[in-house]
Design a protein around this motif. Structure first.
Motif, mmCIF file in Angstrom:
data_model
loop_
_atom_site.group_PDB
_atom_site.id
_atom_site.type_symbol
_atom_site.label_atom_id
_atom_site.label_comp_id
_atom_site.label_asym_id
_atom_site.label_seq_id
_atom_site.Cartn_x
_atom_site.Cartn_y
_atom_site.Cartn_z
ATOM 1 N N ARG A 146 0.813 -1.219 0.000
ATOM 2 C CA ARG A 146 0.000 0.000 0.000
ATOM 3 C C ARG A 146 0.845 1.267 0.000
ATOM 4 N N GLU A 147 2.090 1.161 0.447
ATOM 5 C CA GLU A 147 2.963 2.334 0.452
ATOM 6 C C GLU A 147 3.396 2.740 -0.945
ATOM 7 N N THR A 148 3.332 1.801 -1.885
ATOM 8 C CA THR A 148 3.784 2.104 -3.250
ATOM 9 C C THR A 148 2.684 2.032 -4.296
ATOM 10 N N VAL A 149 1.595 1.346 -3.983
ATOM 11 C CA VAL A 149 0.493 1.224 -4.945
ATOM 12 C C VAL A 149 -0.157 2.595 -5.144
ATOM 13 N N PRO A 150 -0.360 3.038 -6.395
ATOM 14 C CA PRO A 150 -0.906 4.374 -6.640
ATOM 15 C C PRO A 150 -2.185 4.690 -5.868
ATOM 16 N N THR A 197 -14.471 -8.070 -26.165
ATOM 17 C CA THR A 197 -14.132 -9.492 -26.068
ATOM 18 C C THR A 197 -12.634 -9.654 -26.266
ATOM 19 N N GLY A 198 -12.073 -10.683 -25.657
ATOM 20 C CA GLY A 198 -10.644 -10.951 -25.773
ATOM 21 C C GLY A 198 -9.773 -10.031 -24.943
ATOM 22 N N GLU A 199 -10.344 -9.329 -23.968
ATOM 23 C CA GLU A 199 -9.610 -8.360 -23.166
ATOM 24 C C GLU A 199 -9.426 -8.851 -21.737
ATOM 25 N N ALA A 200 -8.510 -8.196 -21.023
ATOM 26 C CA ALA A 200 -8.285 -8.493 -19.608
ATOM 27 C C ALA A 200 -8.185 -7.184 -18.840
ATOM 28 N N VAL A 201 -8.794 -7.144 -17.688
ATOM 29 C CA VAL A 201 -8.756 -5.977 -16.810
ATOM 30 C C VAL A 201 -7.936 -6.322 -15.577
ATOM 31 N N ILE A 202 -6.918 -5.515 -15.289
ATOM 32 C CA ILE A 202 -6.096 -5.721 -14.098
ATOM 33 C C ILE A 202 -6.723 -4.972 -12.937
ATOM 34 N N VAL A 203 -6.869 -5.676 -11.817
ATOM 35 C CA VAL A 203 -7.436 -5.078 -10.602
ATOM 36 C C VAL A 203 -6.387 -5.168 -9.502
ATOM 37 N N ASP A 204 -5.589 -4.118 -9.354
ATOM 38 C CA ASP A 204 -4.524 -4.141 -8.353
ATOM 39 C C ASP A 204 -4.223 -2.766 -7.775
ATOM 40 N N GLY A 205 -5.166 -1.827 -7.921
ATOM 41 C CA GLY A 205 -4.939 -0.491 -7.389
ATOM 42 C C GLY A 205 -3.873 0.281 -8.125
ATOM 43 N N GLY A 206 -3.513 -0.179 -9.325
ATOM 44 C CA GLY A 206 -2.474 0.471 -10.112
ATOM 45 C C GLY A 206 -1.075 -0.036 -9.836
ATOM 46 N N LYS A 207 -0.955 -1.099 -9.056
ATOM 47 C CA LYS A 207 0.355 -1.645 -8.701
ATOM 48 C C LYS A 207 1.203 -1.950 -9.932
ATOM 49 N N HIS A 208 0.556 -2.463 -10.985
ATOM 50 C CA HIS A 208 1.323 -2.915 -12.157
ATOM 51 C C HIS A 208 2.041 -1.775 -12.873
ATOM 52 N N ILE A 209 1.581 -0.538 -12.723
ATOM 53 C CA ILE A 209 2.259 0.548 -13.425
ATOM 54 C C ILE A 209 3.541 0.973 -12.730
ATOM 55 N N ARG A 210 3.776 0.454 -11.511
ATOM 56 C CA ARG A 210 4.988 0.768 -10.759
ATOM 57 C C ARG A 210 6.048 -0.321 -10.859
ATOM 58 N N TYR A 211 5.747 -1.411 -11.560
ATOM 59 C CA TYR A 211 6.714 -2.503 -11.613
ATOM 60 C C TYR A 211 7.953 -2.078 -12.388
#
Length: 254
Positions: free
Chosen positions: A212-216, A240-254
Motif C-alpha cells: 500500500r505504500e507504493t500502490v498508486p 471481447t478478448g480483453e483483460a482488466v487488471i485489478v490491483d490499485g495500479g500496482k502494475h504501473i509501478r513494476y
C-alpha cells in the motif's frame, strides 16, 4: 448484457473472489447462480441462503475442474435445474507457494496441477458450457492474475499458468465468437483466505501494508473489487478478448 434474469455458473464460487462474484451477480438480478467448490462444503452451505436472500435461486455443487466428467456433469446439472446458462466465470484455481529461485523445489506434480486446474480446467468448463452459452448469446470471464503479466507470484508454475489463461482467453474469444464474449480479470494481491493460506495472517497483513505504500491508489483490493470488474465486463456488449487488471495500479509501478 442485462444481468436481470440470467443464470450464472461460478467455479470456485463459494469462497473469496468466487463468493463475492456469486453474490454480486445475485445482487444484480441474476435469476439463478450455481457455485462450485472442491473442499469448502461448509462455506457452500452458508452461501445458498445468502444468495437467495438477494433474490436468486442458488445451487452449490462439488466439482473438480481437473475432472472432465465432473465438469460435463456440472453443465448438465445447471441446465437441468435452470434450463439455460448465460454466464460462466472460471474462477477455480490452485497453487503451491515455491520461491522462484528454488527451481529444485518446484516438482513436476506442481506444474501438472497448476496447468491442469488453472488452464485446462478453464478450457474444460468453456467446452462443456459452450453450447448453452452460444444458445444464450452469453459471456465467459476467466479469473487470471497479474502474475500472468510479470515475474513473481506464488510460484513459476502459477505465473506461467495464468499467462497461459490470458492467452486462452484471447483464443476462446475468437473460437466462441460471434455469439459468446470471452474476457478476463487479472487481480493483484487480494485480501482473501487464499492469501492468508499462503502467507499466514500476519505475513499477509505485513505484505499488504508494504504494498500500500507504493500502490498508486494506496489500497489492497478485496474480493468485491474483482467482482466489480467481472460485472463490468459482463455489461460491455462489444468487448471481447480483453483483460482488466485489478490491483490499485500496482502494475504501473513494476
Amino acid at each position: 448484457m442485462d444481468l436481470r434474469g440470467t443464470v450464472a455458473v461460478i467455479t470456485g464460487g463459494c469462497t473469496g473472489i468466487g463468493r463475492a462474484t456469486t453474490l454480486a451477480l445475485a445482487r444484480a438480478g441474476a435469476a439463478g447462480v450455481v457455485a462450485t467448490y472442491r473442499r469448502s462444503a461448509a462455506e457452500a452451505a452458508e452461501l445458498v441462503p445468502e444468495a437467495e436472500a438477494l433474490g436468486a435461486r442458488a445451487l452449490t455443487e462439488r466439482a473438480d475442474v481437473a475432472d472432465d466428467f465432473a465438469v460435463r456433469a456440472l453443465a448438465a446439472t445447471a441446465l437441468r435445474h435452470f434450463g439455460r446458462v448465460d454466464i460462466l466465470v472460471n474462477n477455480a484455481g490452485t497453487t503451491r507457494a515455491v520461491p522462484e529461485h528454488d527451481l529444485d523445489a518446484l516438482t513436476d506434480a506442481d506444474w501438472h496441477e497448476a496447468l491442469d486446474v488453472n488452464v485446462v480446467g478453464a478450457f474444460r468448463c468453456a467446452r462443456a458450457f459452450a453450447p448453452a452459452l452460444r444458445a444464450a448469446s452469453g459471456a465467459l470471464v476467466n479469473i487470471a492474475s497479474v502474475s500472468g503479466y510479470r515475474a513473481g507470484g506464488s510460484s513459476l508454475a502459477y505465473g506461467t499458468s495464468k499467462a497461459a489463461l490470458l492467452q486462452l482467453t484471447r483464443n476462446l474469444a475468437g473460437a466462441l465468437a460471434p455469439h459468446v464474449r470471452v474476457n478476463a480479470v487479472a487481480p493483484g494481491t487480494v485480501a482473501t483466505r487464499w492469501q492468508t493460506g499462503l502467507h499466514g495472517a500476519e505475513g499477509f497483513a505485513e505484505r499488504a501494508r508494504a504494498e500500500r505504500e507504493t500502490v498508486p491508489l494506496r489500497a489492497t483490493p478485496g474480493p468485491e473489487h474483482v467482482a466489480q470488474a467481472v460485472l463490468g465486463l459482463l455489461h460491455m456488449d462489444l468487448v471481447t478478448g480483453e483483460a482488466v487488471i485489478v490491483d490499485g495500479g500496482k502494475h504501473i509501478r513494476y
